[in-house]
Design a protein around this motif. Sequence first.
Motif, PDB file in Angstrom:
ATOM      1  N   GLY A   1       0.791  -1.236   0.000  1.00 54.53           N
ATOM      2  CA  GLY A   1       0.000   0.000   0.000  1.00 54.53           C
ATOM      3  C   GLY A   1       0.820   1.280   0.000  1.00 54.53           C
ATOM      4  O   GLY A   1       0.324   2.325   0.385  1.00 54.53           O
ATOM      5  N   LYS A   2       2.060   1.202  -0.471  1.00 58.59           N
ATOM      6  CA  LYS A   2       2.931   2.380  -0.476  1.00 58.59           C
ATOM      7  C   LYS A   2       2.363   3.504  -1.359  1.00 58.59           C
ATOM      8  O   LYS A   2       2.291   4.653  -0.944  1.00 58.59           O
TER       9      LYS A   2
ATOM     10  N   VAL B   1       9.729   5.502   6.373  1.00 61.16           N
ATOM     11  CA  VAL B   1       8.348   5.074   6.642  1.00 61.16           C
ATOM     12  C   VAL B   1       8.163   3.723   5.965  1.00 61.16           C
ATOM     13  O   VAL B   1       8.484   3.579   4.790  1.00 61.16           O
ATOM     14  N   VAL B   2       7.689   2.734   6.697  1.00 58.53           N
ATOM     15  CA  VAL B   2       7.511   1.415   6.097  1.00 58.53           C
ATOM     16  C   VAL B   2       6.061   0.954   6.266  1.00 58.53           C
ATOM     17  O   VAL B   2       5.497   1.007   7.350  1.00 58.53           O
ATOM     18  N   MET B   3       5.466   0.551   5.150  1.00 60.22           N
ATOM     19  CA  MET B   3       4.084   0.080   5.158  1.00 60.22           C
ATOM     20  C   MET B   3       4.066  -1.425   5.417  1.00 60.22           C
ATOM     21  O   MET B   3       4.882  -2.165   4.877  1.00 60.22           O
ATOM     22  N   VAL B   4       3.109  -1.839   6.227  1.00 60.39           N
ATOM     23  CA  VAL B   4       2.968  -3.270   6.542  1.00 60.39           C
ATOM     24  C   VAL B   4       1.517  -3.657   6.276  1.00 60.39           C
ATOM     25  O   VAL B   4       0.597  -3.102   6.878  1.00 60.39           O
ATOM     26  N   ASP B   5       1.339  -4.582   5.378  1.00 57.12           N
ATOM     27  CA  ASP B   5      -0.008  -5.001   4.998  1.00 57.12           C
ATOM     28  C   ASP B   5      -0.486  -6.084   5.981  1.00 57.12           C
ATOM     29  O   ASP B   5       0.110  -7.156   6.083  1.00 57.12           O
TER      30      ASP B   5
ATOM     31  N   VAL C   1      11.157  -3.751   8.292  1.00 56.17           N
ATOM     32  CA  VAL C   1      10.505  -3.382   9.559  1.00 56.17           C
ATOM     33  C   VAL C   1      11.536  -2.860  10.563  1.00 56.17           C
ATOM     34  O   VAL C   1      11.303  -1.865  11.250  1.00 56.17           O
ATOM     35  N   GLU C   2      12.685  -3.502  10.598  1.00 54.65           N
ATOM     36  CA  GLU C   2      13.686  -3.148  11.614  1.00 54.65           C
ATOM     37  C   GLU C   2      14.285  -1.753  11.436  1.00 54.65           C
ATOM     38  O   GLU C   2      14.677  -1.131  12.403  1.00 54.65           O
ATOM     39  N   VAL C   3      14.406  -1.275  10.195  1.00 56.24           N
ATOM     40  CA  VAL C   3      15.056   0.033  10.004  1.00 56.24           C
ATOM     41  C   VAL C   3      14.069   1.203  10.021  1.00 56.24           C
ATOM     42  O   VAL C   3      14.472   2.349   9.926  1.00 56.24           O
ATOM     43  N   ALA C   4      12.773   0.908  10.147  1.00 49.47           N
ATOM     44  CA  ALA C   4      11.764   1.974  10.029  1.00 49.47           C
ATOM     45  C   ALA C   4      11.773   2.915  11.229  1.00 49.47           C
ATOM     46  O   ALA C   4      12.071   2.522  12.351  1.00 49.47           O
ATOM     47  N   ASP C   5      11.445   4.209  10.950  1.00 45.77           N
ATOM     48  CA  ASP C   5      11.140   5.138  12.032  1.00 45.77           C
ATOM     49  C   ASP C   5       9.649   5.053  12.327  1.00 45.77           C
ATOM     50  O   ASP C   5       9.214   5.284  13.436  1.00 45.77           O
ATOM     51  N   ARG C   6       8.886   4.775  11.261  1.00 48.55           N
ATOM     52  CA  ARG C   6       7.441   4.772  11.390  1.00 48.55           C
ATOM     53  C   ARG C   6       6.897   3.584  10.624  1.00 48.55           C
ATOM     54  O   ARG C   6       7.241   3.386   9.457  1.00 48.55           O
ATOM     55  N   LEU C   7       6.066   2.789  11.288  1.00 49.02           N
ATOM     56  CA  LEU C   7       5.426   1.659  10.626  1.00 49.02           C
ATOM     57  C   LEU C   7       3.952   1.992  10.469  1.00 49.02           C
ATOM     58  O   LEU C   7       3.310   2.441  11.419  1.00 49.02           O
ATOM     59  N   ILE C   8       3.430   1.785   9.272  1.00 52.63           N
ATOM     60  CA  ILE C   8       2.010   2.062   9.037  1.00 52.63           C
ATOM     61  C   ILE C   8       1.361   0.772   8.565  1.00 52.63           C
ATOM     62  O   ILE C   8       1.749   0.200   7.541  1.00 52.63           O
TER      63      ILE C   8
END
Lengths: 69, 328
Positions: free
Chosen positions: B21-22, B134-138, B156-163
């Motif tokens: 969903g990026k 910013v990393v999107m997680v479905d 996931v590990e390097v993200a500042d923000r997970l959405i």
Amino acid sequence: MILRRVLSAYGLKANDGLLVPGLHVATLFGKHVIVRDLAQLWSIAETMLGNAIDPLDPRFLQDGEGGLE
Amino acid sequence: MTHGPDGRARATILGGFLGSGKTTWLRHQLHVRRFERAFVIVNEAARTPIDDALLGESHRLAVVADGCACCDGKARLVSLLREICDERSRTDSRSERLEHIVIETSGLADPAPIVAAIRDDPVLVHHVVLSEIVVMVDAVNAWVHLRSEPLGRRQVEVADRLIVTKAEEVETHELARLFATLKHLNPAASISAATWGSEVELPPLGRAAPEVLPTLEGMSQRLPLFPASISLGPNVDWTVFAVWLSALLHARSGDVMRVKGVIRTPAGRLLLQAVRCVVQAPEILPDPGKDCDFDDDTIVVIGRGYREEELTRSLEYFARMEQGNSKP
């Protein structure tokens, strides 16, 4: 300087390059390299020593005045 | 004004697995003008770019297709960024100068090498500073990637923000487990949920245990990441810290995921950031600001494979060596 002390703990010698910019790193056996920055320094040191210089090595975790050989 | 105080353009890297969903999220952010005066770069690993057709509208957009920006497409990304910066430097900062660069990575990209490419380029390092990963997680498909793909976990590990996207498509207990697992993998990142790009309030998720993910080849996954906060005492000066940190990042490159913090130096207050072993050229901050997330002289190191107090002890030891208290 801090760098000289850390390296000497592993038997390496560091000096400012006299004729060229950069840091001059040498083993006790005379092998030497000029490095341009810290990242390159640690990578060269690892090549020279066979292991990376790890700040979390127990020798750097002691109390008091430290006991670097 | 969204550029950094030192005048560099701010880069946001948008990552996440294929189909997470990026593009939907980015399109919405552009629509609500979250990124003003932004240049959007879309990277597609495939030969035929499709995402730019969705993004369209009036924003400045370029596509790096046929090669992932963290590997095959890296050179093209760097040359595109150079062109953007070149044009930007010829524009007056008070006019409509571009201030933000958003890089939507291909689903196959690891954000860390992209950060490294910017840092390692002799031109870009002076023009671009990392703002956020910013990393999107479905929510529907995340488990497959988290359980079996090293890349999915690295993102996931390097993200500042997970959405988390598609949260409405899974049961609440399932979502609670996903949130707990993400928190376990990256305790320092903020986690929120979004539908069609806009942030959504979630029902109370309750407590859930994180899923124990299998160890993947080449990853020391048994140990979870944790954030360690290190206060730099008065005896730790910038030189000592720089020597210590560079050695740590080299020796522990597989363990240290992120480093963030603000350090006072003779040159001013520096915002320091590292993604894996790549240190960004530090950003000079204005004097103690209202809108700064970090306390001065406190560094957060996110990683694994050591104890929190070992970091402090080792840094203190380096400081004592500098002061000459230890035997040379």
